[in-house]
Design an enzyme around this catalytic site. Structure first.
Site, PDB file in Angstrom:
ATOM      1  N   GLY C  67      38.587   0.339  47.317  1.00 40.14           N
ATOM      2  CA  GLY C  67      37.474   0.462  48.522  1.00 40.14           C
ATOM      3  C   GLY C  67      37.933  -0.025  49.720  1.00 40.14           C
ATOM      4  N   HIS C 293      14.057   3.985  43.586  1.00 43.16           N
ATOM      5  CA  HIS C 293      14.185   4.647  44.710  1.00 43.16           C
ATOM      6  C   HIS C 293      12.598   5.531  44.077  1.00 43.16           C
ATOM      7  CE1 HIS C 293      12.940   5.974  48.874  1.00 43.16           C
ATOM      8  NE2 HIS C 293      14.045   5.200  49.253  1.00 43.16           N
ATOM      9  N   ARG C 357       8.685  -0.010  46.252  1.00 41.00           N
ATOM     10  CA  ARG C 357       9.318   0.869  45.508  1.00 41.00           C
ATOM     11  C   ARG C 357       8.725   0.690  44.601  1.00 41.00           C
ATOM     12  NH1 ARG C 357      15.459   0.424  48.611  1.00 41.00           N
ATOM     13  NH2 ARG C 357      14.555   1.168  50.831  1.00 41.00           N
ATOM     14  N   GLU C 452      27.878  -4.127  46.814  1.00 41.19           N
ATOM     15  CA  GLU C 452      27.514  -3.906  45.855  1.00 41.19           C
ATOM     16  C   GLU C 452      27.961  -4.015  44.806  1.00 41.19           C
ATOM     17  OE1 GLU C 452      26.078   0.239  46.277  1.00 41.19           O
ATOM     18  OE2 GLU C 452      24.497  -0.013  44.180  1.00 41.19           O
TER      19      GLU C 452
END
Lengths: 259, 253, 663
Positions: C67, C293, C357, C452
């Site tokens: 990645g 979100h 949120r 993440e």
């Protein structure tokens, strides 16, 4: 664009798409029918629908590159009726919506064409030449941990804004695809300008532009004819003034070059 | 030296194109000013001509101009080859190459730079031959203005004595008369006018483009440079067109 | 309200003592290797305590980085600068395409340039609290500490952060934070930070210090003698299965929001790399922590392929409402004021439209579930600027939100100046991921997870502008230290890709691909993915309950069976085959989705991004159960059997546990 939701009916379109099974295949234009296309679809979603139908019919779907689908990753990009990223200005193909087309339209879809962008499959091309241009000098040589405080060098707001304008390039390659000479001048100059405009980039200015230009040349991109077709198709609206800035940087560099 | 200065790539070559092109533009200005003397008076024009010929530096300038021209042409050809090779497989779409965007500066002029360049090159060869080496009998009486020597008279001597600066002078070589004689022929004048239009086409893109290639382009000056290019083109080419036009219309005789 | 908690020693603990072998017995404590001492000194002390690799020896170590987003590119570049031999892999054509590029808002750092009371401690505190007390204090503190270095580093790289007229860095307040600590580069902060890391990476590629492999998708981790020693990848152009050996493997492969099919993630984002590592012994932690979100552009039809996020700042001046009456389909302008329900203002009078949120997302879902949603689909709520335009004037609104309105108009063809915007929540970020210790190493020695991809420093909920911070902190400033400690631990035996472990992995990978191609059924991969997305969104989405979670498990299993019996993957294995790539990713999502649901079912409390309807206060707020669930749930793969749960207890020495309240 001005059409509001629901005012436009679903469309039937005829697609003429470049199909090429691999680098060695000669490839040809193939016709597809795209029926019942909602004007609210994005262009790539329209291709998704066409592909699903191809798969159901036992064929191989059209390969095209895409990822973020919000116009920032730079993966997508096809020639749509001879215009890179299609008819909407300042828009990547993923954010182009079908409401920009009309029922019954014929849409010609081709891959980016350039010697430096060999076709891998269908609409997918190899853009690694752009990475090599960046690798040749499109950076500031600072190792992690070397940095002084972020506020150590004040940078005028306007200068920072100008650098940001140039830095907004997403590396999609549309400028090259549209240019009659397949020139990478806009791409290369955007990075040169971004770094040359900032004081942090100053120490390497000369070396950077010489190396990046040399790499651009080595990748067999054409020369810039200053026609500005690149600026017209750039999804991030990068301006041609970057190119003249690159030329200026280049002159400055070769005149000052001691080697 | 040039290799060391790294002009040997797509950016460097465009810089050479721009410098040589602009140099020729400066020459054009000088050339035009001299030519316009013809409208003021033939004797003024001839005096200017003989003054130029008397300067020993002129042959050097001529050689310099030739070198500049050759650089310009050579680089254009190399760039053309590179550009051609940069896209070996053309687009299928017939609408490619014209975005119709306001941001695009693509015009007929920019599209046909190579064509207009070739026409201008041929014109230069013809023009230099016509007024420099193809020396018709300069002191021949003017007559009806139709005895233009360009009309193919085989066997005409092409080398005259006039290039030696010594026996110059109005009597020996009435250059102004020669020009008037030659351009009185509507066909010749037409060729000249058409070539000047081609030159205008070339310069319309070339001047502002040269500034971009040289890096003089800048958000603030961009518009000004564009206008400068357009005005320059209009004045220079208009000026050059004026002379054959006035001669054909017999304003200058 | 604050409370202290007492904890029992975790009951279900697996893996054996030496940490170098997989196995089920004897049990051991999941050791997070948090250094001792006060939280503020842990990282400094640890940096000193860690072993170093001699500069001359660094080039003898090969490190694989999978990645090339913020975490991967920054790690690969930094490790190469240090002298390690780095191999970087991306499935994109270029490292610059990674989805970090799409982050809009900004990056937090405790610089306190604004002199408004920010500090490392405050950023630490806010992050732990914002994460609903489900993060590790020590990790979060380190994150806050390194945040300041990140800004310096990025500025030095030439990231054109926004400036004030004096030339100094500008900040804004973001996501309800009470201090202005967010640095930004227009709405393209992620792009600029990623390009900075990408350029640093390309510089090392040019130097020959990084070997960059593009268009390679990692499909397996290779374990030799219990230690991660390489990966198996598919060359996406030729279809070739390649083996790569190394001394350590770093997974920087992002999050798994696409298990919901529709999310704001890029189309290619997937769980494959961590999932295949999970199946090789790495524990997967807290998969149920997913972030929604609230301000995304709503779905317009079945063909929808992804969702587009709009900056949350819109809620500063927009008013959220739906019609009071069920099924009111009148156009919004014609609905009179007293027939509108400004539900956020009504329910959260002090925060109103700026409620966090998760809270505003759930509230929106609730009103839509009641049948009061806006638009043709009924799956959206209005975000109305009419009042703001009246109050501030058109020009001010234009100056503040012009580009967002333009984007909205472009996508929906509705003009937000004239009619209210429509918004709906969408999955956006995942806090769960591979379990890692303080050194970012998973339970498989030599296998690290960054960004993440790991279960992260965000606990159960991530604050705005903290994702970029964490990715870069891991890559630039954490892994370069901790990997040295690991590599200096002792000479490792040489491995070669001709060893059986590599061959077996390559063989299994190829077999998996061939199996997918050989089904030749009727359903396309995208259809099945869409079905999975519906299941996940309906049952394991914003609000979950026992009944739903229990019923969805067999449904996911059924869908998985359908995939393996009836999927149609066109084309062949030996060339560019995008549908085959997608099929592999969806196959993993079909397995992973189940684990996500299992984790959500097991966590009988509501916290952050995990909301269980059974566990809420009388006002409908999330109710944590600190007594029983103040732990990290790390799941161990157990073949066809149910996964084993391991618990890492969370201890809070600095921050007092408190109920979040936004009334």
């Amino acid at each position: 664009m001005s059409a509001s939701n629901g005012t436009k009916k679903n469309m039937n379109l005829k697609l003429l798409v470049w199909r090429q099974s691999g680098g060695k295949d000669k490839g040809k234009m193939t016709t597809y029918q795209a029926n019942d296309i909602s004007p609210d679809m994005s262009f790539l979603e329209m291709l998704d629908v066409v592909n699903e139908n191809i798969i159901r019919d036992g064929g191989e779907p059209i390969a095209f590159e895409h990822d973020c689908r919000e116009g920032i990753c730079g993966s997508c990009g096809v020639m749509i009726n001879g215009v890179a990223h299609g008819p909407d200005e300042g828009t990547a193909a993923c954010q182009l919506h079908m409401r920009s087309f009309n029922d019954g339209d014929e849409i010609v879809i081709e891959p980016w064409r350039a010697r430096a962008f060999p076709v891998i499959r269908d609409l997918v091309v190899d853009r690694s030449a752009l990475d090599r241009i960046i690798a040749a000098g499109g950076y500031i040589s600072v190792n992690t941990g070397n940095a002084p405080d972020g506020n150590a060098i004040p940078i005028p707001k306007e200068m920072s804004n100008d650098a940001m304008d140039s830095a907004a390039c997403i590396g999609c390659g549309a400028c090259i695809a549209q240019c009659k000479n397949a020139s990478a001048a806009l791409f290369t100059s955007a990075k040169i300008a971004h770094l040359a405009l900032l004081p942090q980039g100053d120490p390497e200015r000369g070396e950077r532009v010489i190396r990046m230009v040399a790499q651009m040349d080595a990748e067999k991109f054409g020369s810039c004819s200053n026609e500005g077709e690149c600026e017209a198709v750039c999804p991030k609206e990068i301006q041609m003034t970057n190119i003249s800035l690159m030329n200026r940087e280049y002159e400055r560099a070769i005149l000052a070059n001691k080697k | 030296m040039l290799a060391k200065l790294r002009f040997n790539n797509v950016v460097g070559k465009k810089i050479v194109m721009a410098i040589t092109g602009l140099a020729m533009c400066i020459f054009l200005v000088g050339h035009l000013v001299g030519n316009l003397l013809l409208i003021w008076g033939k004797d003024k024009f001839n005096a200017y001509g003989s003054f130029l010929i008397s300067l020993p530096i002129v042959p050097i300038i001529e050689l310099g101009l030739l070198a500049i021209l050759l650089f310009h042409v050579w680089d254009a050809l190399v760039l053309l080859k590179g550009n051609y090779e940069a896209r070996p497989i053309p687009y299928h779409s017939k609408t490619w190459g014209r975005t119709k965007s306001k941001k695009s500066k693509k015009t007929w002029a920019s599209t046909f730079m190579m064509t207009s360049g070739i026409i201008i090159l041929l014109f230069i060869v013809f023009h230099v031959w016509h007024f420099k080496y193809h020396n018709p009998v300069a002191s021949r009486p003017v007559g009806d203005g139709h005895n233009s020597s360009i009309v193919l008279f085989p066997g005409q001597p092409t080398v005259g004595q006039t290039t030696s600066g010594q026996n110059s002078g109005k009597e020996a070589f009435d250059l102004a008369q020669l020009v008037v004689n030659e351009l009185s022929n509507p066909i010749v004048a037409g060729i000249y006018i058409l070539c000047m239009i081609t030159l205008a086409l070339h310069l319309y893109h070339a001047v502002s483009s040269a500034f971009t290639s040289l890096g003089a382009n800048h958000p603030r000056y961009q518009k000004g440079l564009m206008w400068f290019g357009n005005i320059f083109t209009f004045v220079v080419c208009g000026g050059f067109t004026l002379i054959p036009l006035l001669i054909v219309l017999k304003v200058v005789q | 309200m604050s409370e202290t908690i007492t904890r029992e020693a975790p009951a279900e603990i697996g893996t054996n003592g030496n940490g170098h072998h997989n196995g089920s017995a004897p049990p051991r404590v999941l050791d997070s290797k948090i250094p001792s001492g006060p939280v503020a000194d842990k990282w400094e002390k640890h940096k000193f305590d860690m072993k170093l690799v001699n500069p001359a020896n660094k080039r003898k170590f090969t490190i694989i980085v999978v990645g090339t987003g913020l975490a991967g590119a920054s790690a690969a570049a930094t490790l190469a600068e240090l002298g390690y031999n780095v191999q970087a892999f991306t499935y994109h054509d270029s490292p610059r395409r990674a989805h970090s590029i799409a982050a809009q808002g900004g990056i937090n750092a405790a610089k306190n340039y604004q002199n408004d009371g920010d500090s490392i401690y405050r950023l630490f505190y806010d992050t732990v609290k914002g994460g609903d007390f489900r993060a590790r204090e020590a990790n979060v503190y380190r994150l806050a500490q390194t945040s300041v270095n990140i800004i310096d580093q990025c500025v030095a790289q030439g990231v054109p952060f926004a400036r004030e007229y004096g030339g100094y860095l500008d900040n804004r307040s973001f996501g309800g934070a009470q201090v202005s600590r967010t640095f930004y580069a227009r709405g393209q902060t992620g792009q600029q930070l990623l390009l900075g890391a990408y350029q640093a990476l390309m510089r090392q590629v040019q130097r020959g210090a990084v070997n960059l492999f593009t268009r390679r998708e990692m499909l397996d981790t290779v374990i030799v003698d219990g230690v991660a020693r390489g990966i198996t990848v598919r060359n996406l152009v030729t279809g070739e299965i390649e083996s790569h050996a190394a001394d350590a493997v770093l997974l920087c492969t992002g999050g798994y929001s696409n298990v919901y099919y529709l999310s704001t993630n890029a189309k290619a984002c997937n769980v494959t790399a961590p999932w295949r590592a999970y199946k090789k012994g790495a524990f997967f932690a807290n998969p149920c922590y997913t972030q929604i979100h609230p301000t995304c552009i709503p779905v317009s039809g079945d063909y929808q392929s992804k969702l587009t996020l709009m900056s949350e700042s819109l809620r500063n001046d927009g008013r959220v409402w739906v019609p009071k009456a069920v099924g009111d389909k009148r156009s919004p302008e014609t609905i009179p004021e007293d027939e509108r329900d400004y539900f956020l203002e009504r329910r959260y009078p002090s925060y109103g439209n700026l409620a966090p949120r998760d809270i505003s997302s759930r509230a929106a879902k609730q009103v839509c579930d009641e049948g009061r949603g806006a638009g043709e689909t009924g799956l959206s709520v209005y975000l109305d600027f009419a009042d703001s335009i009246k109050r501030l004037g058109l020009e001010t609104v234009q100056a503040r939100y012009g580009n967002l309105f333009h984007m909205y108009h472009h996508i929906t063809a509705e003009d937000p100046y004239k009619q209210p915007m429509r918004i709906y929540p969408a999955v956006h970020y995942t806090m769960g991921g591979l379990w890692v210790d303080y050194n970012l190493m998973t339970t498989v020695p030599g296998l690290f997870a960054l960004g993440e991809c790991n279960f992260s420093d965000h606990g159960a909920n991530r604050l705005g502008a903290s994702a970029l911070m964490q990715g870069l902190a891991d890559g630039y400033f954490v892994i370069p230290y901790t990997i040295g400690n690991y590599l200096a631990g002792g000479a490792m035996p040489k491995v070669s890709t001709s060893q059986d472990e590599f061959k077996l992995s390559a063989h299994e990978t190829q077999a998996h691909i061939n199996k997918m191609l050989s089904v030749k059924g009727k359903r396309t991969v995208a259809e099945i993915h869409r079905d999975l997305g519906h299941l996940m969104w309906d049952y394991v989405g914003m609000a979950r309950n026992r009944e739903g979670l229990t019923s969805v498990l067999p449904k996911i299993q059924g869908l998985r069976e359908e995939f393996w019996n009836d999927v149609r993957v066109p084309g062949e294995a030996n060339n560019l085959n995008q549908n085959l790539e997608l099929a592999g990713r969806v196959a993993d999502f079909l397995e992973f989705g189940e684990l996500l649901a299992v984790d959500a079912l097991h966590r009988e409390e509501s916290c952050g991004g995990h909301f269980r309807e059974e566990y809420q206060t009388e006002e409908g707020e999330a109710q944590r159960d600190d007594e029983n669930f103040s732990y990290v749930a790390a799941w161990e793969y157990n073949g066809e059997q149910a996964p084993n749960l391991h618990k890492e207890p969370l201890e809070f020495e600095e921050v007092h546990l408190a109920q979040r309240s936004y009334k």
